[in-house]
Design a protein around this motif. Structure first.
Motif, short mmCIF file in Angstrom:
data_model
loop_
_atom_site.label_atom_id
_atom_site.label_comp_id
_atom_site.label_asym_id
_atom_site.label_seq_id
_atom_site.Cartn_x
_atom_site.Cartn_y
_atom_site.Cartn_z
N HIS A 143 0.86 -1.19 0.00
CA HIS A 143 0.00 0.00 0.00
C HIS A 143 0.90 1.23 0.00
CE1 HIS A 143 -3.45 -2.51 0.94
NE2 HIS A 143 -2.74 -3.06 1.92
N GLU A 144 0.54 2.23 -0.78
CA GLU A 144 1.28 3.49 -0.79
C GLU A 144 0.35 4.62 -0.42
OE1 GLU A 144 4.07 6.28 -3.66
OE2 GLU A 144 3.61 4.24 -4.28
N PHE A 145 0.84 5.49 0.47
CA PHE A 145 0.07 6.63 0.94
C PHE A 145 0.88 7.91 0.73
CE2 PHE A 145 -1.20 3.02 3.56
CZ PHE A 145 -2.59 3.07 3.47
N LYS A 146 0.22 8.97 0.31
CA LYS A 146 0.82 10.30 0.21
C LYS A 146 0.52 11.02 1.52
CE LYS A 146 2.42 13.76 -2.44
NZ LYS A 146 3.81 13.82 -2.83
N LEU A 147 1.59 11.49 2.18
CA LEU A 147 1.43 12.14 3.48
C LEU A 147 1.95 13.59 3.40
CD1 LEU A 147 2.74 9.24 5.75
CD2 LEU A 147 0.40 9.68 5.02
N PRO A 148 1.10 14.53 2.99
CA PRO A 148 1.56 15.91 2.79
C PRO A 148 2.05 16.60 4.06
CG PRO A 148 -0.82 15.74 2.54
CD PRO A 148 -0.31 14.34 2.67
N ASP A 149 1.63 16.13 5.23
CA ASP A 149 2.04 16.77 6.49
C ASP A 149 3.39 16.27 6.99
OD1 ASP A 149 -0.34 18.19 6.46
OD2 ASP A 149 -1.38 16.75 7.73
N VAL A 155 5.72 8.16 11.88
CA VAL A 155 4.96 7.36 10.92
C VAL A 155 5.38 5.89 11.01
CG1 VAL A 155 4.70 6.90 8.43
CG2 VAL A 155 4.41 9.23 9.32
N THR A 156 6.68 5.67 11.02
CA THR A 156 7.20 4.30 11.10
C THR A 156 6.76 3.62 12.39
OG1 THR A 156 9.12 4.92 9.77
CG2 THR A 156 9.30 2.89 11.04
N VAL A 209 7.97 -1.15 6.25
CA VAL A 209 7.63 0.26 6.08
C VAL A 209 8.78 0.97 5.37
CG1 VAL A 209 7.03 2.40 7.28
CG2 VAL A 209 6.26 0.19 8.20
N GLN A 210 8.47 1.63 4.25
CA GLN A 210 9.46 2.40 3.50
C GLN A 210 8.95 3.82 3.36
OE1 GLN A 210 9.99 0.34 -0.23
NE2 GLN A 210 10.06 -1.64 0.79
N VAL A 211 9.67 4.76 3.97
CA VAL A 211 9.23 6.15 3.99
C VAL A 211 10.16 6.99 3.11
CG1 VAL A 211 8.74 8.15 5.45
CG2 VAL A 211 8.41 5.85 6.35
N SER A 212 9.57 7.87 2.31
CA SER A 212 10.34 8.82 1.50
C SER A 212 9.93 10.23 1.89
CB SER A 212 10.08 8.60 0.00
OG SER A 212 10.65 9.67 -0.74
N LEU A 213 10.82 10.94 2.59
CA LEU A 213 10.54 12.33 2.95
C LEU A 213 10.47 13.21 1.71
CD1 LEU A 213 12.64 13.12 6.14
CD2 LEU A 213 10.16 13.16 5.89
N GLU A 214 11.35 12.95 0.74
CA GLU A 214 11.39 13.77 -0.48
C GLU A 214 10.06 13.73 -1.22
OE1 GLU A 214 13.72 11.15 -0.02
OE2 GLU A 214 15.05 12.52 1.05
N GLN A 215 9.49 12.54 -1.34
CA GLN A 215 8.23 12.38 -2.06
C GLN A 215 7.01 12.47 -1.15
OE1 GLN A 215 8.43 8.74 -4.31
NE2 GLN A 215 10.24 9.39 -5.44
#
Length: 64
Positions: A2-8, A18-19, A31-37
């Motif tokens: 699942h991929e989620f966009k987290l604007p905050d 988040v993790t 869990v794979q988080v991308s701050l850039e995206q």
């Protein structure tokens, strides 16, 4: 996956929060988080709506 966009989400503290929230809901989640995206990808046995609820409760409601 699942991929989620987290604007905050904007910093390392956000990434950790988040993790931690997702891992507390499912200790076996990948869990794979991308701050850039501003995205998080989650491999979990939990349904998408439950993962979205966990993120919202942690203060990072998914967009869209």
């Amino acid at each position: 996956m699942h991929e989620f966009k987290l604007p905050d989400m904007s910093c390392g503290h956000c990434l950790a929060a988040v993790t931690e929230a997702l891992k507390s809901a499912d200790g076996h989640a990948d869990v794979q988080v991308s701050l850039e995206q501003k995205t998080v990808k989650v491999q979990s046995g939990l349904p998408r709506d439950q993962l979205a609820a966990v993120l919202t409760e942690a203060g990072y409601p998914p967009a869209g």
